[in-house]
Write an enzyme that holds these catalytic residues in place. Structure first.
Site: not given
Length: 285
Positions: A172, A174
């Site tokens: 992921t 960010f």
């Protein structure tokens, strides 16, 4: 007083882990929603926010493309977190005796193999770490949680299986948000940089093709391009873009100048250092 960084989710969530890894010196503040995390930064209660923006498997994180341009916050950094899930249960529980597994919809989708092999019924929860807290509160050995390893420590659960995600490369990205300030100059940001911006094309034939042409002819690497509708007007399309480089770099400066000819709106969301994860991948490829 310790500086603070806000994130969406409960303690033990992946966003919490990202905060701790990138900013171990800051106090992490859990928030019920992305809007709450944005507001804490806007109001000055937190200096930064750690917000997931895209996942290598699930794609774009819902709503961020709408919330970020409206927030008037600025992207000041990025962080890539490898995503790992453990199968958690109350002390004494076993996989064989369990019937349900609870977690966020994306986590359930990223651990299908284990769920199928263990013959568990997936139950959607609002948050991965929240599902671990609920399993602890229910104190029911038939209910398990898929959550990050930190959640087991926080909620006193046993790890029944580790790193059960289907794809070990699951990552992921960010972005780190702060209150708006002057964009850093090239002198202040001498290394590899990323520029994020949104734009709206003019309602003319081939507008998007022409708008993007300047990036190709000037050799600017575009790493992200996503479209979304504005309001209820199906003809009004905004695009969110990440490119490598700083607006003061000649190739990107020329590309942005060309972009102006074919757009009605361009807004830079942030200019920030490229994460080591990004630069390492560039070298490897």
């Amino acid at each position: 007083m310790a500086q603070k960084i806000a994130y969406q989710g409960e303690p033990g969530a992946n966003s919490n882990i990202a905060c701790m890894q990138m900013f171990p010196q800051l106090e992490s503040l859990p928030c019920a929603s992305f809007e709450d995390a944005f507001e804490l930064v806007s109001s000055g209660e937190a200096e930064l926010a750690m917000i997931p923006i895209e996942n290598s498997i699930a794609g774009r994180v819902a709503d961020i493309h709408i919330l970020l341009p409206q927030s008037h916050l600025q992207i000041v950094g990025e962080f890539f977190l490898p995503i790992h899930f453990d199968l958690l249960g109350i002390p004494g529980s076993t996989i064989e005796a369990a019937t349900e597994v609870h977690s966020h919809i994306h986590a359930l989708g990223q651990c299908r193999r284990l769920i199928r092999e263990a013959r568990l019924r997936p139950v959607i929860a609002g948050d991965t770490a929240g599902s671990a807290r609920e399993v602890r509160e229910w104190n029911d050995p038939t209910k398990l949680s898929l959550a990050p390893p930190l959640a087991a420590e926080i909620y006193g659960l046993e790890v029944l299986a580790s790193r059960v995600e289907d794809d070990p490369s699951n990552t992921t990205r960010f972005v780190v948000l702060a209150r708006e300030k002057e964009l850093p100059t090239r002198e202040e940001l001498p290394g590899p940089a990323v520029t994020s911006f949104v734009f709206r094309v003019r309602n003319v034939p081939s507008a998007l093709f022409k708008a993007l042409g300047g990036f190709a002819t000037n050799g600017v690497n575009m790493t992200r391009l996503e479209s979304y509708m504005v309001g209820d007007e199906f003809a009004a399309t905004m695009f969110m873009v990440d490119v490598e480089g700083h607006p003061e770099d000649v190739p990107l400066r020329l590309a942005l100048e060309e972009l102006d000819f074919f757009t009605t709106e361009v807004r830079i969301l942030g200019v920030y250092p490229a994460a080591e994860f990004r630069t390492a991948q560039t070298v490897n490829t």
